[in-house]
Write a protein that holds these residues in place. Structure first.
Motif, PDB file in Angstrom:
ATOM      1  N   LEU A 137      13.338  14.479  -1.875  1.00 36.92           N
ATOM      2  CA  LEU A 137      12.820  15.700  -2.497  1.00 36.92           C
ATOM      3  C   LEU A 137      12.008  15.391  -3.756  1.00 36.92           C
ATOM      4  O   LEU A 137      11.351  16.265  -4.304  1.00 36.92           O
ATOM      5  CB  LEU A 137      13.967  16.650  -2.852  1.00 36.92           C
ATOM      6  N   THR A 138      12.081  14.142  -4.227  1.00 34.59           N
ATOM      7  CA  THR A 138      11.283  13.763  -5.397  1.00 34.59           C
ATOM      8  C   THR A 138      10.226  12.720  -5.017  1.00 34.59           C
ATOM      9  O   THR A 138       9.591  12.144  -5.887  1.00 34.59           O
ATOM     10  CB  THR A 138      12.164  13.162  -6.511  1.00 34.59           C
ATOM     11  N   ARG A 176      11.816   9.471 -16.303  1.00 42.98           N
ATOM     12  CA  ARG A 176      11.727   9.626 -14.855  1.00 42.98           C
ATOM     13  C   ARG A 176      12.323   8.389 -14.175  1.00 42.98           C
ATOM     14  O   ARG A 176      13.031   8.496 -13.178  1.00 42.98           O
ATOM     15  CB  ARG A 176      10.270   9.795 -14.444  1.00 42.98           C
ATOM     16  N   ASP A 235      16.548   7.910  -8.378  1.00 43.08           N
ATOM     17  CA  ASP A 235      17.718   7.888  -7.500  1.00 43.08           C
ATOM     18  C   ASP A 235      18.046   6.508  -6.956  1.00 43.08           C
ATOM     19  O   ASP A 235      19.137   6.288  -6.478  1.00 43.08           O
ATOM     20  CB  ASP A 235      17.520   8.867  -6.339  1.00 43.08           C
ATOM     21  N   LYS A 236      17.083   5.571  -7.000  1.00 38.69           N
ATOM     22  CA  LYS A 236      17.364   4.269  -6.408  1.00 38.69           C
ATOM     23  C   LYS A 236      17.603   3.177  -7.455  1.00 38.69           C
ATOM     24  O   LYS A 236      18.476   2.346  -7.294  1.00 38.69           O
ATOM     25  CB  LYS A 236      16.184   3.832  -5.524  1.00 38.69           C
ATOM     26  N   TYR A 237      16.818   3.151  -8.519  1.00 35.22           N
ATOM     27  CA  TYR A 237      16.969   2.076  -9.491  1.00 35.22           C
ATOM     28  C   TYR A 237      17.148   2.620 -10.910  1.00 35.22           C
ATOM     29  O   TYR A 237      16.925   1.924 -11.881  1.00 35.22           O
ATOM     30  CB  TYR A 237      15.779   1.125  -9.431  1.00 35.22           C
ATOM     31  N   ASN A 243      25.691   3.729  -2.539  1.00 40.85           N
ATOM     32  CA  ASN A 243      25.795   4.916  -1.697  1.00 40.85           C
ATOM     33  C   ASN A 243      26.198   6.165  -2.466  1.00 40.85           C
ATOM     34  O   ASN A 243      25.993   7.277  -2.004  1.00 40.85           O
ATOM     35  CB  ASN A 243      26.781   4.668  -0.553  1.00 40.85           C
ATOM     36  N   ALA A 256      20.350  11.737  -6.492  1.00 41.55           N
ATOM     37  CA  ALA A 256      18.945  12.010  -6.797  1.00 41.55           C
ATOM     38  C   ALA A 256      18.910  13.137  -7.820  1.00 41.55           C
ATOM     39  O   ALA A 256      18.820  14.301  -7.476  1.00 41.55           O
ATOM     40  CB  ALA A 256      18.194  12.389  -5.533  1.00 41.55           C
ATOM     41  N   LEU A 261      16.794  14.222 -10.077  1.00 44.33           N
ATOM     42  CA  LEU A 261      15.627  15.095 -10.210  1.00 44.33           C
ATOM     43  C   LEU A 261      15.392  15.927  -8.954  1.00 44.33           C
ATOM     44  O   LEU A 261      14.508  16.767  -8.922  1.00 44.33           O
ATOM     45  CB  LEU A 261      14.387  14.267 -10.544  1.00 44.33           C
ATOM     46  N   ALA A 262      16.189  15.688  -7.899  1.00 44.97           N
ATOM     47  CA  ALA A 262      16.050  16.503  -6.687  1.00 44.97           C
ATOM     48  C   ALA A 262      16.985  17.693  -6.728  1.00 44.97           C
ATOM     49  O   ALA A 262      16.951  18.551  -5.866  1.00 44.97           O
ATOM     50  CB  ALA A 262      16.344  15.656  -5.449  1.00 44.97           C
TER      51      ALA A 262
END
Lengths: 435, 294
Positions: free
Chosen positions: A257-258, B126, B131-133, B146, B150, B152-153
């Motif tokens: 979503l981002t 940002r 969400d990943k790093y 896992n 996220a 910002l989502a």
């Protein structure tokens, strides 16, 4: 006394400097005078070497024209803001510019882009693919030369599908089940992988991705021919609901979503997604061992469709337009048509991996050798579907982005009501164009 | 010429540059925006002309759910972010007001976030919320990829994220203004209070806070005005998404004018922002005026 001497010296020095500067500029001006300057507004390219070469060839063959580049931002939206600002002010420092595939209608209606009918012969038109030509046509006139096309394609992990002896999916349901199966088994052996990666941030790319889902379910954003707003029809709503329920936070991480193109591609080239939707450029990147952990393990295919529907890809790509305010239309056309010529498109295809807009290049051996997927994907490029064509497309897109983002980011969203709201808003925008 | 007249003339000459500056760069754009907001101007449709539509844009604005949501978001952002900025600003100011070893370095480093351009710090946040790093995920979940979220989502967390980024950046500015206020409080008041046996808390509430009020109000005024204009954080971090949860008025107006070419309607949004901040600043200025000159 001493002080005055110093002043005089400074004065003499200043006058001399001024004389020299003026002299140099006068000489320069005389040299430039014989040359027509064409101001070209372009974006910062991913692979600048191609463009350097293009300018070099053109200036060598056209010694009477000098190309003055103006480099704008890479993001399409930001580039649009900058370019329209210039055109709105009838700036004379724009002669030739690049246009995203969704702009020609707007640029034509505003009187910013020059109609190219007097240059664009019917024979020349026949050499281009029809989709991109259509995108450059507004009310029967043509406003741009298609430079390269983009169309959404599906990338997948060839190695993983083989490992579990699975076939590339044909329907979205198959894609979901294949993704689930692979993810489950891979995660059991400690591989932190997701099923799907695409572009679902609230921005232009969201419209592209979602239009593919909607079309492949037999739905439309605007119904062709009638131009009726069809976004709240059951088939369109069903497709949106499918994405919300089966993709976001399910086979794809919620983070999509981002994601715009770079972030979604990152996930794929890091080896952390089984399937990935992107434009053709991702082929080159994901097979580059320097940028990708999965080089050589990538498969490419047509996007899936829903049961009873057929596959669709959203048409993207860039055009060359000429400003209606250019004092040198002939020279501008020479440069613009050079950019869209066969050899330049070939250069771009070979060096940057972009898909050409000229039919003949899909038979070119050198290009097919470097981009073997072009053969398989030719039909995808040929049949790519445009986004709604309207001078108010930017407003329509804003409404769509808002609606789609709200519909898919909340698992409990009331898609029907949101779709109806969006429909009303788009109808209101369209009613402006009929006034 | 009488000396009195000459003096008046001289004062006019002195004021003139500043007056012209305000006229050209503040007054004229405001009036022009207001004028534009009374017309229907759509850049993509020059055929429509630029008809005068009176209050039509404003009526539409009042019925525009997206705009009203943006008003709500903007106010929420202003309240929450200024509250924390003044709170942290006060704490920071109290700390760097004390005498301790290495105070110079601490004072300088406190100002670093303020010195970073907002676009750069937004980009940095940002990354932190990625969400990943992102660092936040690492701090909360460590290597457990896992469990990564996220941020910002998510509509709520995305909003929290831009507030955090703003507070991080501008608390230092509030601290600076409050520090100036602290330094203006005469030391002997504290001495006298100590002699009378007042504890730290008593001194804080009976001396520091009341005397700090003007400085606090000025900090509040600056921060509120600035927060109303929030744009860059949203532009870089979320683009107003997800689902409009971080869409603020300035960003909405920008989108209307620059992306959609709706000059008239977008100007109406700008005028609304102007009116809101005008009313709020008038309110503050009156409060400050009363306190300061009583």
């Amino acid at each position: 006394m001493k002080k005055r001497g110093a002043f005089r010296r400074i004065f003499v020095l200043l006058t001399l400097t001024l004389a020299i500067v003026v002299g140099i500029n006068a000489c320069k001006a005389r040299n430039e005078q014989q040359k027509t300057v064409i101001h070209f507004v372009t974006w910062k390219p991913n692979i600048p070497e191609v463009w350097d070469k293009i300018y070099e060839i053109f200036e060598k063959e056209n010694p009477d024209i000098k190309i003055e580049k103006q480099i704008g931002p890479h993001s399409s939206t930001a580039f649009h803001d900058m370019l329209t600002q210039k055109l709105k002010n009838r700036s004379t420092d724009v002669d030739v510019f690049l246009m995203d595939v969704v702009w020609p209608a707007e640029f034509a209606a505003s009187g910013w882009a020059m109609p190219l009918d007097r240059f664009f012969s019917p024979e020349l038109k026949k050499e281009f693919l029809e989709g991109p030509l259509m995108a450059n046509t507004y009310k029967g006139h043509i406003y741009g030369l298609p430079l390269f096309i983009d169309a959404g394609v599906l990338y997948y992990r060839k190695d993983l599908l083989q490992k579990y002896s699975l076939e590339p999916p044909e329907t979205w349901d198959e894609l979901v089940s294949v993704a689930q199966e692979i993810v489950e088994k891979e995660r059991a052996s400690g591989n932190k992988i997701y099923g799907y990666s695409g572009q679902f941030k609230q921005y232009e790319g969201l419209v592209c991705d979602m239009q593919e889902f909607i079309l492949s379910n037999g739905g439309y954003i605007l119904e062709p021919e009638t131009n009726r707003v069809a976004i709240a029809d059951p088939r369109a709503v069903q497709a949106v609901r499918f994405v919300r329920d089966n993709i976001i936070g399910k086979i794809a991480p919620r983070g999509v979503l981002t994601y715009q193109e770079p972030e979604s591609l990152d996930l794929f080239v890091q080896g952390r997604a089984v399937f990935h939707r992107n434009w053709p450029y991702a082929w080159k990147v994901s097979n580059d061992p320097k940028k990708s952990r999965i080089a050589g393990k990538v498969g490419i295919s047509v996007l899936p469709h829903f049961k009873g529907g057929r596959s669709f890809s959203t048409l993207g790509g860039w055009q060359v337009g000429i400003s209606a305010y250019t004092p040198n239309p002939e020279a501008a056309w020479r440069f613009a048509s050079f950019l869209a010529s066969e050899r330049v498109q070939k250069l771009i295809a070979l060096m940057a991996g972009k898909a050409p807009t000229r039919k003949s290049l899909y038979r070119d051996k050198e290009i097919l050798e470097k981009n073997p997927h072009f053969t398989k994907m030719k039909d995808v490029f040929l049949n790519a579907y445009p986004r709604p064509r309207s001078p108010l497309y930017p407003s329509i897109s804003e409404v769509l982005q808002r609606y789609l983002s709200r519909a898919i980011s909340d698992p409990d969203s009331d898609v029907d009501t949101l779709a109806k709201e969006a429909k009303e808003q788009i109808e209101k925008i369209l009613s402006l164009t009929r006034k | 010429m009488t000396p009195a007249r000459r003096e008046r003339l001289f004062s006019v000459v002195l004021i003139l540059p500043a007056f012209l500056f305000v006229l050209i760069f503040a007054f004229f754009p405001i009036v022009h925006s207001f004028w534009l907001s009374l017309h229907r101007i759509v850049l993509g449709l020059p055929g429509l002309g630029e008809p005068f539509v009176g209050a039509e844009n404003y009526i539409e604005l009042l019925n525009d759910r997206v705009a009203l949501r943006a008003v709500k978001n903007t106010f929420l952002f202003v309240f929450v972010s200024t509250f924390f900025e003044i709170l942290f600003g006060l704490l920071i100011a109290l700390v760097i007001h004390e005498r301790f070893k290495g105070r110079g370095i601490v004072r300088a480093s406190v100002l670093v976030p303020w010195a970073v351009p907002t676009v750069v710090s937004s980009q940095m946040w940002r990354f932190i919320f990625n969400d990943k790093y992102g660092l936040i995920n690492f701090l909360f979940f460590g290597g457990d990829v896992n469990a990564y979220r996220a941020w910002l989502a998510d509509p709520v967390y995305a909003f929290v994220a831009i507030v955090v980024a703003d507070v991080w950046k501008t608390s230092a500015f509030a601290a600076l203004l409050i520090l100036a206020g602290l330094q203006a409080i005469p030391e002997d008041l504290y001495e006298a209070a100590k002699v009378d046996g007042a504890g730290w808390w008593q001194r804080f509430f009976k001396i520091t806070l009341p005397l700090l009020r003007p400085a606090l109000l000025i900090a509040l005024l600056f921060r509120t005005m600035d927060a109303f204009r929030v744009f860059d954080l949203v532009f870089v971090m979320t683009q107003g998404g997800p689902a409009d949860s971080t869409n603020v008025l300035q960003f909405y107006g920008y989108k209307k004018i620059f992306a959609e070419g709706m000059m008239g309607y977008g100007s109406a949004v700008s005028v609304l922002v102007f009116l809101i901040s005008f009313v709020v600043s008038m309110f503050y200025v009156r409060m400050i005026g009363k306190r300061m000159f009583r």
